[in-house]
Design an enzyme around this catalytic site. Structure first.
Site, PDB file in Angstrom:
ATOM      1  CB  SER A  28      -0.936  -0.001   1.218  1.00  0.00           C
ATOM      2  OG  SER A  28      -0.207  -0.275   2.403  1.00  0.00           O
ATOM      3  CG  ASP A  50       2.591  -6.569   1.436  1.00  0.00           C
ATOM      4  OD1 ASP A  50       2.309  -7.733   1.767  1.00  0.00           O
ATOM      5  OD2 ASP A  50       1.746  -5.642   1.418  1.00  0.00           O
ATOM      6  CE  LYS A  77       0.205  -8.326   3.780  1.00  0.00           C
ATOM      7  NZ  LYS A  77      -0.341  -8.212   2.401  1.00  0.00           N
ATOM      8  CD  GLU A  84      -2.018  -8.748  -2.548  1.00  0.00           C
ATOM      9  OE1 GLU A  84      -2.602  -8.947  -3.635  1.00  0.00           O
ATOM     10  OE2 GLU A  84      -1.842  -7.613  -2.070  1.00  0.00           O
ATOM     11  CD  GLU A 126      -7.277  -5.748   1.708  1.00  0.00           C
ATOM     12  OE1 GLU A 126      -6.140  -6.245   1.683  1.00  0.00           O
ATOM     13  OE2 GLU A 126      -7.517  -4.583   1.327  1.00  0.00           O
TER      14      GLU A 126
END
Ligand code: KIV
Length: 279
Positions: free
Chosen positions: A45, A83, A113, A115, A182
């Site tokens: 982000s 991330d 991390k 996704e 999320e």
């Protein structure tokens, strides 16, 4: 005391909630760490809230390393997770491990991390087998924004909910120590949290998750009027800072800043030598 992946496991076991915030720089990391927040996510982000992109897709491994290392330098106790950005782990598990290894070696963060669920299980397994803790991320995964056609709540149909459950189970089976959920319905997050032995960290996923994460700019009002339903404004730091900038601007233009006490005098060696930081 330093939070570790073992702390996360113990907190899940004993039913203690886990707090996590995003962060991208040294000064803010110090504040978040001093506040006692359990974990810091150097999220991609970064692309939105720091670099001004419309989404996270342009963020690079080098960007994550640059900001991640600064956050680690500002952190004593919080677990720091970085991330893995878009295209740094999707090509194959070897490339995922190479990038995860580089991120950890150069920043000294505690975990990465990434996704996705089933589709990235092999990459998670490979990274974990090299000794690097991995946090998963399922539900609405922002790197897939083009596939969704926008940032939308996921798992609203029974079929979509089942797919997210399977993704969360796959991430756990691959060896992740925790998983972000999320933007999924709260009852789906409750079910996943009950079925997993690893902690779930929710963002827009209701109160039943084992922990919560927010983008820090959102919760202190530093990202304009952006206010999705799941964000609570804990402060209006944007207004405080805008006011301070306006007062500074006025003081400079009026010639009232700096005053004598804010200026160096040639003979005033005591005041000069007391400075702790000088550019
Ligand atoms: O990049 C990020 O900040 C994230 C959180 C929203 C979980 O992945």
């Amino acid at each position: 005391m330093k939070n570790t992946v073992a702390t996360f496991a113990e907190m899940k076991r004993s039913g203690q909630k886990i707090s996590m915030l995003t962060c991208y720089d040294y000064s803010t990391a110090r504040l978040i760490d001093e506040a006692g927040v359990n974990a810091i996510l150097v999220g991609d982000s970064l692309g939105n809230v720091v670099l001004g992109y419309p989404d996270t897709l342009a963020v690079t491994v080098d960007d994550m390393i640059h900001h991640g290392a600064a956050v680690v330098r500002g952190t004593k106790n919080a677990l720091v997770v970085i991330d893995m950005p878009f295209m740094s782990y999707q090509i194959n598990a070897e490339e995922a491990l190479r990038n995860a290894g580089r991120i950890i070696q150069t920043t000294h963060a505690n975990a990465v991390k990434l996704e996705g669920g089933l589709a990235v299980a092999e990459a998670i397994r490979k990274i974990v087998s090299a000794g690097i803790p991995v946090m998963g991320h399922v539900g609405m995964t922002p790197q897939s924004v083009m596939q969704y056609g926008g940032f939308k709540v996921q798992g609203k149909t029974a079929e979509a909910a089942q797919k997210i459950i399977e993704d969360a189970l796959a991430v756990e089976a691959a060896g992740a120590f925790a998983v972000v959920l999320e933007c999924v319905p709260a009852d789906l997050a409750r079910e996943i949290t009950a079925r997993l032995t690893i902690p779930t960290i929710g963002i827009g996923a209701g109160v039943s998750c084992d922990g919560q994460v927010l983008v820090y700019q959102d919760m202190v009002g530093l990202y304009g009027d952006y206010a999705p339903k799941f964000v609570r404004r804990f402060a209006d730091a944007g207004s405080v800072m805008r006011q301070a900038f306006a007062e500074y601007d006025a003081a400079v233009k009026a010639g009232t800043f700096p005053n004598d006490a804010e200026s160096f005098g040639v003979a005033n060696t005591k005041q000069n030598s007391e400075l702790k930081r000088l550019y």
